[in-house]
Design a protein around this motif. Structure first.
Motif, PDB file in Angstrom:
ATOM      1  N   PRO A   7       0.817  -1.226   0.000  1.00 58.17           N
ATOM      2  CA  PRO A   7       0.000   0.000   0.000  1.00 58.17           C
ATOM      3  C   PRO A   7       0.846   1.269   0.000  1.00 58.17           C
ATOM      4  O   PRO A   7       0.515   2.248  -0.673  1.00 58.17           O
ATOM      5  N   ALA A   8       1.951   1.244   0.754  1.00 60.05           N
ATOM      6  CA  ALA A   8       2.823   2.424   0.796  1.00 60.05           C
ATOM      7  C   ALA A   8       3.421   2.709  -0.579  1.00 60.05           C
ATOM      8  O   ALA A   8       3.545   3.869  -0.985  1.00 60.05           O
ATOM      9  N   LEU A  33     -15.277 -11.166   7.514  1.00 61.05           N
ATOM     10  CA  LEU A  33     -14.881 -12.093   8.578  1.00 61.05           C
ATOM     11  C   LEU A  33     -14.350 -13.402   7.997  1.00 61.05           C
ATOM     12  O   LEU A  33     -13.354 -13.960   8.489  1.00 61.05           O
ATOM     13  N   THR A  34     -14.996 -13.889   6.946  1.00 63.48           N
ATOM     14  CA  THR A  34     -14.515 -15.107   6.299  1.00 63.48           C
ATOM     15  C   THR A  34     -13.128 -14.894   5.719  1.00 63.48           C
ATOM     16  O   THR A  34     -12.247 -15.761   5.824  1.00 63.48           O
ATOM     17  N   ALA A  35     -12.916 -13.722   5.121  1.00 59.47           N
ATOM     18  CA  ALA A  35     -11.610 -13.430   4.514  1.00 59.47           C
ATOM     19  C   ALA A  35     -10.515 -13.336   5.559  1.00 59.47           C
ATOM     20  O   ALA A  35      -9.354 -13.689   5.295  1.00 59.47           O
ATOM     21  N   LEU A  36     -10.838 -12.858   6.758  1.00 62.70           N
ATOM     22  CA  LEU A  36      -9.840 -12.787   7.827  1.00 62.70           C
ATOM     23  C   LEU A  36      -9.342 -14.183   8.192  1.00 62.70           C
ATOM     24  O   LEU A  36      -8.127 -14.425   8.306  1.00 62.70           O
ATOM     25  N   VAL A  37     -10.281 -15.106   8.388  1.00 66.40           N
ATOM     26  CA  VAL A  37      -9.896 -16.480   8.734  1.00 66.40           C
ATOM     27  C   VAL A  37      -9.150 -17.124   7.572  1.00 66.40           C
ATOM     28  O   VAL A  37      -8.156 -17.847   7.752  1.00 66.40           O
ATOM     29  N   LEU A  82     -10.151  -3.337   4.048  1.00 60.62           N
ATOM     30  CA  LEU A  82     -10.398  -4.738   4.392  1.00 60.62           C
ATOM     31  C   LEU A  82      -9.188  -5.602   4.072  1.00 60.62           C
ATOM     32  O   LEU A  82      -8.850  -6.530   4.824  1.00 60.62           O
ATOM     33  N   LEU A  83      -8.507  -5.308   2.974  1.00 58.65           N
ATOM     34  CA  LEU A  83      -7.292  -6.053   2.646  1.00 58.65           C
ATOM     35  C   LEU A  83      -6.212  -5.815   3.691  1.00 58.65           C
ATOM     36  O   LEU A  83      -5.430  -6.717   4.012  1.00 58.65           O
ATOM     37  N   LEU A  84      -6.149  -4.612   4.222  1.00 58.32           N
ATOM     38  CA  LEU A  84      -5.164  -4.310   5.259  1.00 58.32           C
ATOM     39  C   LEU A  84      -5.408  -5.161   6.495  1.00 58.32           C
ATOM     40  O   LEU A  84      -4.471  -5.733   7.063  1.00 58.32           O
ATOM     41  N   THR A  85      -6.662  -5.275   6.920  1.00 56.17           N
ATOM     42  CA  THR A  85      -6.960  -6.115   8.077  1.00 56.17           C
ATOM     43  C   THR A  85      -6.680  -7.584   7.765  1.00 56.17           C
ATOM     44  O   THR A  85      -6.274  -8.353   8.644  1.00 56.17           O
ATOM     45  N   GLY A  86      -6.861  -7.976   6.487  1.00 62.34           N
ATOM     46  CA  GLY A  86      -6.507  -9.337   6.103  1.00 62.34           C
ATOM     47  C   GLY A  86      -5.024  -9.578   6.226  1.00 62.34           C
ATOM     48  O   GLY A  86      -4.590 -10.675   6.592  1.00 62.34           O
ATOM     49  N   GLY A  87      -4.230  -8.558   5.944  1.00 63.55           N
ATOM     50  CA  GLY A  87      -2.784  -8.689   6.119  1.00 63.55           C
ATOM     51  C   GLY A  87      -2.393  -8.869   7.568  1.00 63.55           C
ATOM     52  O   GLY A  87      -1.469  -9.626   7.894  1.00 63.55           O
ATOM     53  N   VAL A  88      -3.086  -8.173   8.460  1.00 67.17           N
ATOM     54  CA  VAL A  88      -2.835  -8.355   9.892  1.00 67.17           C
ATOM     55  C   VAL A  88      -3.171  -9.784  10.304  1.00 67.17           C
ATOM     56  O   VAL A  88      -2.422 -10.433  11.058  1.00 67.17           O
TER      57      VAL A  88
END
Length: 431
Positions: free
Chosen positions: A145-146, A298-302, A245-251
């Motif tokens: 992202p940066a 939520l599904t994408a996070l898991v 949302l992609l950022l939280t997926g990276g976390v």
């Protein structure tokens, strides 16, 4: 040890940003060099191809060189490659610079993994792999992202100039903080080093492992490549929200990476099983929830955490099973991951036009299940994590170990000396 591992992770983050950061800069590159965005996209392909081909070949060529020197050389080459990328006047030179950088990145990744595992010892091998892979994961969360944001401010050349400077800084830190570590068992003086490395690739069921890892990776990228498109078209989210949302997926992927490394140190097979099953279930659920942003998120996070855990445990498992050939086997497995990335993107694109997002995710889940079957067929069953010998377990060299039976509660036989004083036989000498 911690400063050294931190430097290795920083180097891995430079590798990840160098590879992935270009995706958001392709339109600017195409406009600057007067090529189409499609042609500019070959910059991604040539980098991946260099990783797939050059990684194993250079690992063999450099197997006798001291590990620290190879690591420093790879960091230097990475900085040079990004620097040439930043100043390339024409598209052919830019392609060559990307190929050179990809080869350097492959050598760095393999050598950093070997250095990390040598520092922490075999009992913490999975955690060492997680440290290096964590740098790549963080590059996806922060670096990519940066790069896209900075590209609008300083241009794509400024981004890669900055990556060259960052690579040089990591090289300087590595010279100060990375110690010399023992090379692979097949290194310096063994005349059969090449044979030992190559034999590890076909020993046991290792080919099934490579095929399975490629299939699981392909399954993940079959769906993840088009996940932003799904978010913006099916859930009506804007690009900015989708990026968040992609950022939280990276976390989540970073957490999964740590869990996969710790799990691989205890029960590699079980960790692979749980991670892949979770991944397949998430991919299968997406078609049922993809119209709702919250459930999709939520599904994408898991899903992100599960794939990250699988890839880390898979790399640690290959390193552990390969023995003297760990260096080359690790390089081949990294090539396998990149092959899965390319194959998954192609499969997803082909299925999307025919079966839509539902077909994409079901195909992705099927690939993961098929890959898991191959991995479980190849991966030996877990053994208890304690180092004590257990009956039926094979130790080093294939020798069968047994645990001594507990002493029975029967009277201990005695031996009388001439003085008639009873002397008990120590337990270790009992028949």
């Amino acid at each position: 040890m911690l400063p050294t591992l931190t430097v290795l992770a920083l180097g891995a983050s430079v590798v990840g940003t160098s590879e992935l950061g270009i995706a958001g800069l392709l339109p600017a590159i195409g406009a600057d060099l007067a090529v189409s965005v499609g042609a500019a996209g070959t910059l991604v392909s040539v980098y991946a191809l260099a990783v797939v081909v050059a990684g194993p070949l250079l690992t063999l060529v450099l197997r006798r060189a001291p590990r620290r020197q190879v690591l420093l050389g790879a960091l230097g080459a990475l900085a040079v490659g990004n620097g040439v990328t930043a100043v390339a006047a024409g598209f052919p030179l830019l392609l060559a610079a990307r190929a050179f950088t990809g080869a350097a990145a492959a050598v760095y990744a393999v050598t950093a993994l070997g250095t990390a595992t040598a520092l922490v010892g075999p009992e913490r091998r999975g955690r060492a792999v997680a440290v290096v892979f964590g740098g790549i994961t963080v590059s996806g969360v922060v670096g990519v992202p940066a790069s896209t944001l900075l590209g609008d401010v300083v241009g794509w050349r400024g981004v890669y100039g900055g990556l060259a400077a960052l690579g040089a800084a990591v090289l300087f830190a590595a010279r100060l903080l990375v110690p010399s570590t023992p090379g692979p068992p097949s290194a310096p003086a063994s005349p059969s080093g090449t044979k030992a490395q190559l034999a590890a690739l076909v020993r046991g069921r290792m080919p099934y492992t490579f095929v399975g890892n490629a299939a699981v990776t392909a399954g993940h990228y079959t769906a993840s490549t088009y996940f932003v498109v799904l978010l913006t078209r099916r859930t009506d989210l804007g690009p900015a929200t989708a990026a968040l949302l992609l950022l939280t997926g990276g976390v989540a992927a970073t957490l999964g990476n740590a869990a996969g490394g710790a799990g691989a140190d205890r029960r590699t097979r079980r960790t692979l099983l749980v991670a892949a099953v979770t991944l397949a279930l998430c991919l299968g659920v997406v078609p049922a929830v993809m119209t709702g942003p919250a459930l999709t998120w939520l599904t994408a996070l898991v899903w992100s955490a599960a794939f990250s855990a699988f890839s880390t445990a898979a790399q640690a498992g290959v390193d552990r099973r390969a023995g003297p050939g760990a260096q080359l086997a690790g390089a081949v497995n990294i090539s396998v991951f990149n092959t899965g990335i390319a194959a998954g993107s192609a499969v997803g694109g082909a299925v999307l036009g025919r079966a839509g997002f539902t077909g994409v995710h079901l195909a992705a889940a099927a690939l993961v299940v098929a890959g898991l079957a191959a991995v479980l067929h190849a991966q030996p069953r877990d053994t208890p994590s304690d180092p004590g010998p257990v009956r039926g377990r094979r130790g080093a060299g294939g020798c069968r170990q047994t645990r001594a039976k507990p002493a029975e509660a029967t009277p201990t036989p005695t031996v009388r000396k001439s003085s008639q004083i009873p002397v008990r036989r120590p337990a270790e000498f009992r028949p």
